[in-house]
Structure formats: C-alpha cells, structure tokens
Design a protein around this motif. Sequence first.
Motif, mmCIF file in Angstrom:
data_model
loop_
_atom_site.group_PDB
_atom_site.id
_atom_site.type_symbol
_atom_site.label_atom_id
_atom_site.label_comp_id
_atom_site.label_asym_id
_atom_site.label_seq_id
_atom_site.Cartn_x
_atom_site.Cartn_y
_atom_site.Cartn_z
ATOM 1 N N MET A 1 0.842 -1.187 0.000
ATOM 2 C CA MET A 1 0.000 0.000 0.000
ATOM 3 C C MET A 1 0.884 1.246 0.000
ATOM 4 S SD MET A 1 -3.104 1.327 0.139
ATOM 5 C CE MET A 1 -4.179 0.004 0.721
ATOM 6 N N SER A 2 0.670 2.150 -0.966
ATOM 7 C CA SER A 2 1.406 3.411 -1.018
ATOM 8 C C SER A 2 0.980 4.315 0.132
ATOM 9 C CB SER A 2 1.161 4.113 -2.353
ATOM 10 O OG SER A 2 1.608 3.320 -3.429
ATOM 11 N N THR A 3 1.832 5.275 0.429
ATOM 12 C CA THR A 3 1.584 6.192 1.549
ATOM 13 C C THR A 3 1.334 7.595 1.028
ATOM 14 O OG1 THR A 3 3.000 4.865 3.001
ATOM 15 C CG2 THR A 3 2.525 7.127 3.685
ATOM 16 N N TYR A 4 0.220 8.177 1.435
ATOM 17 C CA TYR A 4 -0.144 9.539 1.043
ATOM 18 C C TYR A 4 0.403 10.489 2.107
ATOM 19 C CZ TYR A 4 -2.907 13.472 -0.619
ATOM 20 O OH TYR A 4 -3.288 14.684 -1.120
ATOM 21 N N VAL A 5 1.097 11.540 1.664
ATOM 22 C CA VAL A 5 1.739 12.469 2.602
ATOM 23 C C VAL A 5 1.039 13.829 2.545
ATOM 24 C CG1 VAL A 5 3.919 13.478 3.354
ATOM 25 C CG2 VAL A 5 3.921 11.285 2.146
ATOM 26 N N SER A 79 0.626 13.976 -3.175
ATOM 27 C CA SER A 79 1.986 13.557 -2.831
ATOM 28 C C SER A 79 1.960 12.141 -2.271
ATOM 29 C CB SER A 79 2.588 14.519 -1.803
ATOM 30 O OG SER A 79 2.738 15.803 -2.351
ATOM 31 N N VAL A 80 2.528 11.199 -3.016
ATOM 32 C CA VAL A 80 2.458 9.778 -2.662
ATOM 33 C C VAL A 80 3.854 9.173 -2.695
ATOM 34 C CG1 VAL A 80 1.514 7.526 -3.291
ATOM 35 C CG2 VAL A 80 0.112 9.590 -3.569
ATOM 36 N N ALA A 81 4.187 8.434 -1.629
ATOM 37 C CA ALA A 81 5.448 7.708 -1.552
ATOM 38 C C ALA A 81 5.163 6.214 -1.653
ATOM 39 C CB ALA A 81 6.157 8.033 -0.241
ATOM 40 N N PRO A 82 6.168 5.405 -2.031
ATOM 41 C CA PRO A 82 5.919 3.974 -2.195
ATOM 42 C C PRO A 82 5.420 3.289 -0.933
ATOM 43 C CG PRO A 82 7.991 4.591 -3.232
ATOM 44 C CD PRO A 82 7.526 5.783 -2.465
ATOM 45 N N ALA A 248 11.439 6.501 -6.247
ATOM 46 C CA ALA A 248 10.555 7.360 -7.034
ATOM 47 C C ALA A 248 9.174 7.348 -6.452
ATOM 48 C CB ALA A 248 10.508 6.889 -8.486
ATOM 49 N N ALA A 249 8.517 8.516 -6.492
ATOM 50 C CA ALA A 249 7.140 8.623 -6.007
ATOM 51 C C ALA A 249 6.379 9.570 -6.913
ATOM 52 C CB ALA A 249 7.124 9.121 -4.565
ATOM 53 N N SER A 250 5.079 9.641 -6.694
ATOM 54 C CA SER A 250 4.222 10.462 -7.550
ATOM 55 C C SER A 250 3.831 11.745 -6.856
ATOM 56 C CB SER A 250 2.957 9.679 -7.893
ATOM 57 O OG SER A 250 2.004 10.490 -8.517
#
Length: 257
Positions: A1-5, A79-82, A248-250
Amino acid sequence: MSTYVYGITASSHPSLPEGMGGVGDPPSPVRILKEGELAAIVSDAPEDLRPKRRDLLAHQNVLSEAGAAACVLPMRFGSVAPDDNAVTGVLAERVEHYRERLQALDGRVEYNIKANHVEEAVLHHVMAESADIRSLAEANRQAGGGSYDDKLRLGEMVAAAVKAKEAEDAAALQRALERTADAISVGPESTGWLANVSFLVDRGSAEQFLAAVEQARKDMPHLEVRVNGPLPPYSFVEPGPTEPAGTAASGADTGAG
C-alpha cells in the motif's frame, strides 16, 4: 500500500484529533510517522486518487487541523510515496532542510492576493492620464467615429496604456502589502489577473495585513482585489525531495499547488 503524505512537522507536534479521516472513499485514517526530530502526517493512499472536490477538501482539512496546533510544511495534493519506509527515509535524509523550514515558518500563514482591473474604471484612468488618447478619441468622435486606421490606432493606444497601468498597479499593490508581511512569493501569470502574489504573514500580524488590503482597496478603487487565506504556507516551503535518493514517487514535492 502506497503512503499519502499531507505534510511534515516536528516529532513533538501535538496529536491529531482521534479518528481523523483523510483522502479516499471511505476516508483513510490519518496517522503520524516519526523519525528523529521530524514527523510526517500520512494515510494510506487510495488506488484511484483523483483531484475530486471531496479529496481536495480532505487534504486541506488535515493540514488546517494540523497547522492549528503547530507548524506544518504542507505537501501538494497527490503527494504519494511507495511506502512508510520511503517517507521516514526522507525525514532522516533531509532533517536539516525540513528543520530549518519549520523554524522559518513557525507561527506564519500564507495569504494569496489576486487583483484585476475594473474595466470601466481603468479606462477612465487611462483616458484621464493620456492627452494623446483623449485627443484622438475626440477627433474620432467629431469625425463620426473616425476611419478604420484611426479606430485601430486608438484601440492600440488604449490597450498599451492599460497594459502599462496593469504593471504599475501590480507593483503599487505589492508595495502596499509587503510592509506587513515577512516574505512574498510571486505566483505564475494567469489570464484575467494583473497580480497573483502570496504573502507570508505572522499570525499575530494578520489583522494588520488585512487592514492594509482594505486600505489598498480604498486607495485603488479601480482594482478588484481578492484575498484567499489564511492558508498553510504552500508558497514558502522550499522544494526538496520527498523520498530517499534512488527511489521514485508520484507528485511528492513541497510547495504551492
């Protein structure tokens, strides 16, 4: 699950309201990841995240709640991290950068000011200030409207005068407001606005800043001035990587959206 910051803050930040929800449908529970002196306000990232009104408001609400308790460096929507480890890795890698920004922005909020001309009023101004425009307009009037070339020339003169007035008024407005602000950030040009400027304001001086806005409206009644704020200081968070080098993140960079 990706992490939303949502944002970065100090690890000593007071706890968020219990059960606070963030982006997603249903809303993902908001939590805090700590790493040394820093902490990140996060939630699980929904797979189908889009800039829908519901999620935009959820993002803003989390930042508003967190920012009311202590300084938070806001992240852009999306802003999303792996994963959580990627987030804490950034906190460890960029501790000096984020610590400096937290100190610089502590107790401060952002006000975004946009302004444009009231068309009829600014035309009155440029006519009053230019004898050449008045002379040509009167000559055209006496000639029953004037020739095509004379009409074109008058239009070009008026357009140039309005353009010059836009630059003049943008500078005057900025000068009038920057005296009550700690810093300014000029935003990108956008259609319909002659000024788009964000001001960093101490919370304790917010009334003085807003009073300066009202005075500017009185001094320049040919301007329409719009105020958006107080906001988290999006425009004053210097960009920095939001994940460790080599990953890399989005959408994960700080700053104004």
